[in-house]
Design an enzyme around this catalytic site. Structure first.
Site, PDB file in Angstrom:
ATOM      1  N   CYS A   1       0.996  -1.168  -0.221  1.00  0.00           N
ATOM      2  CA  CYS A   1      -0.034  -0.246   0.341  1.00  0.00           C
ATOM      3  C   CYS A   1       1.363   1.317  -0.067  1.00  0.00           C
ATOM      4  CB  CYS A   1      -1.026  -0.346   1.474  1.00  0.00           C
ATOM      5  SG  CYS A   1      -0.303   0.074   2.722  1.00  0.00           S
TER       6      CYS A   1
ATOM      7  N   ASN B   1       1.988   1.318   4.479  1.00  0.00           N
ATOM      8  CA  ASN B   1       3.150   0.304   4.829  1.00  0.00           C
ATOM      9  C   ASN B   1       2.314   0.198   6.274  1.00  0.00           C
ATOM     10  OD1 ASN B   1       5.467  -2.113   5.469  1.00  0.00           O
ATOM     11  ND2 ASN B   1       3.373  -2.662   5.256  1.00  0.00           N
TER      12      ASN B   1
ATOM     13  N   CYS C   1      -1.141   0.266   7.216  1.00  0.00           N
ATOM     14  CA  CYS C   1      -2.780   0.608   7.262  1.00  0.00           C
ATOM     15  C   CYS C   1      -2.935  -0.800   6.496  1.00  0.00           C
ATOM     16  CB  CYS C   1      -3.494   1.552   7.060  1.00  0.00           C
ATOM     17  SG  CYS C   1      -3.266   2.872   7.910  1.00  0.00           S
ATOM     18  N   ARG C   2      -3.367  -0.353   5.090  1.00  0.00           N
ATOM     19  CA  ARG C   2      -3.983  -1.506   4.554  1.00  0.00           C
ATOM     20  C   ARG C   2      -3.319  -2.838   4.405  1.00  0.00           C
ATOM     21  NH1 ARG C   2      -5.234   2.511  -0.438  1.00  0.00           N
ATOM     22  NH2 ARG C   2      -3.024   2.815   0.683  1.00  0.00           N
ATOM     23  N   SER C   3      -1.774  -2.263   4.197  1.00  0.00           N
ATOM     24  CA  SER C   3      -0.968  -3.599   4.171  1.00  0.00           C
ATOM     25  C   SER C   3      -0.902  -3.935   5.427  1.00  0.00           C
ATOM     26  CB  SER C   3      -0.089  -3.539   2.632  1.00  0.00           C
ATOM     27  OG  SER C   3       0.956  -2.521   3.462  1.00  0.00           O
TER      28      SER C   3
ATOM     29  N   ASP D   1      -8.103   4.038   1.028  1.00  0.00           N
ATOM     30  CA  ASP D   1      -7.359   4.681   2.137  1.00  0.00           C
ATOM     31  C   ASP D   1      -7.609   5.522   3.263  1.00  0.00           C
ATOM     32  OD1 ASP D   1      -5.226   5.731   2.970  1.00  0.00           O
ATOM     33  OD2 ASP D   1      -4.522   6.955   1.628  1.00  0.00           O
TER      34      ASP D   1
HETATM   35  P1  4NP Z   1      -1.885   2.455   4.234  1.00  0.00           P
HETATM   36  O1  4NP Z   1      -2.230   4.264   4.582  1.00  0.00           O
HETATM   37  O2  4NP Z   1      -0.959   3.153   2.736  1.00  0.00           O
HETATM   38  O3  4NP Z   1      -2.738   2.247   4.288  1.00  0.00           O
HETATM   39  O4  4NP Z   1      -0.772   2.688   5.586  1.00  0.00           O
HETATM   40  C1  4NP Z   1      -2.292   5.309   4.762  1.00  0.00           C
HETATM   41  C2  4NP Z   1      -1.020   5.967   5.337  1.00  0.00           C
HETATM   42  C3  4NP Z   1      -0.320   7.006   5.460  1.00  0.00           C
HETATM   43  C4  4NP Z   1       0.346   7.831   5.145  1.00  0.00           C
HETATM   44  C5  4NP Z   1      -1.703   7.191   3.721  1.00  0.00           C
HETATM   45  C6  4NP Z   1      -1.826   6.682   3.931  1.00  0.00           C
HETATM   46  N1  4NP Z   1       0.054   8.625   5.041  1.00  0.00           N
HETATM   47  O5  4NP Z   1      -0.502   9.824   3.908  1.00  0.00           O
HETATM   48  O6  4NP Z   1       0.704   9.003   5.654  1.00  0.00           O
END
Ligand code: 4NP
Length: 154
Positions: free
Chosen positions: A7, A10, A12-14, A123
């Site tokens: 993702c 790294n 939240c989703r992955s 996201d």
């Molecule tokens: P992820 O979510 O891609 O599912 O881990 C996010 C975590 C952090 C950010 C964006 C999405 N960020 O902008 O910091």
């Protein structure tokens, strides 16, 4: 077999996908046959544990994510994994740019590969609690499809 979830951050989703797949593999007695990892296309959260909202939502469904640490995806991942699964189209486009020519890993959009009604895991980072539940709902469903693929390949 070696599977990498990717993702943006790294956190939240992955890592959720990593924890859910590990849980399902363990329940199926297949953990020893599959290497599972996750990474982000961005580097902002490298070394951090998953987001607290992600950890708590996962914990309520029985998945333990607290030992995971974020890392950034790297070109060598395309040599070391058989299957790299992107959470959304931006992640997929970034991975396509990073992919070394001739690298063996198969690259796909996670939900599309397992024919869910939607193609992307949204996201959840800037949204509310419902987003984290939706991430889990989608990932649990897609992991059932992935587990079937794994069974067929082992
Ligand atoms: P992820 O979510 O891609 O599912 O881990 C996010 C975590 C952090 C950010 C964006 C999405 N960020 O902008 O910091």
């Amino acid at each position: 077999m070696r599977v990498l979830f990717v993702c943006l951050g790294n956190i939240c989703r992955s890592p959720t996908a990593e924890g859910v797949l590990r849980h399902k593999l363990r329940a199926a007695g297949l953990e020893q046959w599959v290497r599972v990892d996750s990474a982000g296309t961005g580097d902002w959260h490298v070394g951090k544990a998953p987001d607290q909202r992600t950890r708590l939502a996962a914990q309520r469904r029985g998945y333990a994510l607290e030992d995971l640490r974020a890392r950034q995806v790297e070109p060598a991942d395309f040599q070391h994994f058989d299957l790299i699964l992107a959470m959304d189209r931006d992640n997929l486009a970034d991975l396509q740019r990073l992919r070394p020519a001739g690298a063996p890993a198969a690259l796909d959009l996670f939900l599309r590969r397992y024919q869910l009604a939607v193609d992307e895991v949204p996201d959840p980072y800037h949204g509310g609690a419902a987003g984290f539940e939706q991430v889990l709902d989608l990932i649990e469903q897609a992991c059932d499809g992935l587990l079937q693929e794994i069974r067929g390949r082992l």
